[in-house]
Design an enzyme around this catalytic site. Structure first.
Site, PDB file in Angstrom:
ATOM      1  N   GLY A  16       0.805  -1.211   0.000  1.00  0.00           N
ATOM      2  CA  GLY A  16       0.000   0.000   0.000  1.00  0.00           C
ATOM      3  C   GLY A  16       0.839   1.262   0.000  1.00  0.00           C
ATOM      4  N   MET A  17       2.109   1.168   0.436  1.00  0.00           N
ATOM      5  CA  MET A  17       2.934   2.356   0.582  1.00  0.00           C
ATOM      6  C   MET A  17       4.180   2.341  -0.287  1.00  0.00           C
ATOM      7  SD  MET A  17       2.840   2.296   4.730  1.00  0.00           S
ATOM      8  CE  MET A  17       4.506   2.910   4.697  1.00  0.00           C
ATOM      9  N   ASP A 133       3.957  -1.346  10.042  1.00  0.00           N
ATOM     10  CA  ASP A 133       3.425  -2.004   8.833  1.00  0.00           C
ATOM     11  C   ASP A 133       3.783  -3.491   8.840  1.00  0.00           C
ATOM     12  OD1 ASP A 133       1.902  -1.913   6.521  1.00  0.00           O
ATOM     13  OD2 ASP A 133       3.626  -1.554   5.225  1.00  0.00           O
TER      14      ASP A 133
END
Length: 406
Positions: A16-17, A133
């Site tokens: 996602g990042m 994360d």
């Protein structure tokens, strides 16, 4: 090309990042992995300072189950933004996400992976670093065991929260803007453990918008079909309130205990099986002795009795202190099952072993009591795996036998 040095070849994984690339270091002529953050730092100078500070802190964090940081930099993207990147070793392994896609893991395997990750988090939290994360995409399954990626973009405990993270693993308090806290890693580890045990995340939301819209009031879901201690631990990690979650150190203790109990149970069952087989063998031996004709003096002189042959072939009857000590050292330094043991623990145990087998002047312990206490202490600290502990204790049984025979 990044920094006129790192040649990006092909993407290995997307999150996602960020995107992880297989790359080539043209200065040192080696293959590497480069993780490039997708969010731009161009519009917020303070964000750039924060990311740089976090990367430097993470580079000083060294743990055998965390990926080392080679380099950190910032680059101008094709859209004119500024993105950060982290350079890491290129390891041969399989992302845990790919393994989970094939179905749930056995609870022992899932617990062992979670235990290794909890140790990394425990060490990071002790230094004030919060990963933020912990996901199946950020765990690499290698020949040496699971490795946690992405400590290169960590945060200090107490820092303001941001939008980094993967939605299914994001703790509820992050949606309220709470400062960064180790409890967010514990929640993510709970999501990961639940995912490994069931093959799916505990909640269906997959985007920031979805998790921001949902309001959960029911207790976290409970994993069926696993030991109560593991199911309860997973549920506690998913608690809505951060103060209700265990610490990483408590997770290490709980999973070590759960795996140790399972190992002991297997040994007990195996022992009962061996004992049953031994009883049958002994009964057969007695029947043979009773039904066989009485041996003549000549036959007795030429051939030992069956019992004598069994004693002669028993390893315990001939094992020496030197061999038993060597066997202990071999197990301790082998990749399996003790490959995850820290070097300082190995050195300490070898020194205590040397003291146990070296003749001392005056009264001293002539058994392995001190070494057994050391093993127990290291196991409680989470620095020995249950399988390693079990094998080392078996070697100490042989050593005790040899010491008593001297």
């Amino acid at each position: 090309m990044l920094a006129r040095r790192y040649l990006l070849l092909d993407p290995l994984a997307r999150g996602g990042m960020s995107v992880i690339w297989r790359a080539f270091d043209q200065s040192l002529h080696r293959m590497i992995a480069v993780k490039v953050l997708t969010a731009s730092l161009h519009t917020d100078p303070l964000e750039r300072v924060s990311v740089r500070s976090e990367a430097r802190a993470a580079a000083r964090f060294i743990h055998p189950d965390s990926i080392e940081i080679y380099d950190y930099g910032e680059t101008v993207t094709t859209s004119g933004g500024v993105a950060a990147y982290v350079v890491m070793p290129l390891l041969d392994g399989t992302p845990l996400a790919e393994r989970v896609e094939k179905g749930p893991l056995r609870w022992q395997e899932a617990a062992a992976i979670a235990l290794r990750l909890a140790r990394v988090l425990m060490a990071g939290h002790a230094r004030g670093l919060v990963h933020r994360d912990v996901t199946a995409e950020n765990v690499l399954l290698t020949a040496e065991g699971p490795k946690l990626l992405d400590f290169g973009i960590a945060a200090w405990a107490g820092d303001p929260d941001d939008d980094r993270g993967t939605p299914p693993y994001v703790a509820p308090e992050r949606l309220l803007g709470a400062p960064t806290h180790p409890a967010v890693d514990v929640y993510a580890l709970g999501v990961l453990l639940h995912t490994m045990l069931t093959g799916r995340t505990p909640y269906p939301e997959t985007t920031w918008e979805e998790i921001e819209a949902v309001r959960r009031t029911a207790p976290p879901p409970r994993v069926p079909g696993v030991p109560n201690s593991v199911a309860t631990l997973c549920q506690r990690c998913l608690a809505h309130e951060p103060e209700a979650r265990p610490t990483a150190a408590q997770i290490v203790s709980a999973l070590t205990s759960a795996l140790g109990t399972a190992t002991v149970g297997r040994h007990v069952r195996r022992g009962l099986t061996v004992a049953g087989s031994a009883a049958i063998a002994l009964s057969a031996l007695l029947w043979f002795q009773q039904s066989a004709p009485p041996p003549t003096p000549e036959r007795a002189a030429k051939s030992p009795s069956p019992t004598a042959r069994l004693i002669e072939s028993s390893p315990a009857a001939t094992i020496t202190v030197e061999k038993a000590a060597a066997d202990f050292t071999t197990v301790l330094t082998a990749r399996t099952p003790c490959g995850a043991t820290d070097d300082d623990v190995v050195l300490d145990l070898r020194q205590v072993l040397n003291h146990a087998v070296t003749p001392q002047q005056g009264p001293s312990e002539t058994t392995t009591d001190n070494l057994r206490r050391k093993l127990s202490d290291r196991w409680r600290e989470g620095r020995l795996t249950p399988a390693c502990l079990s094998e080392l204790q078996a070697r100490l049984d042989d050593l005790d036998t040899a010491l008593q025979g001297e």
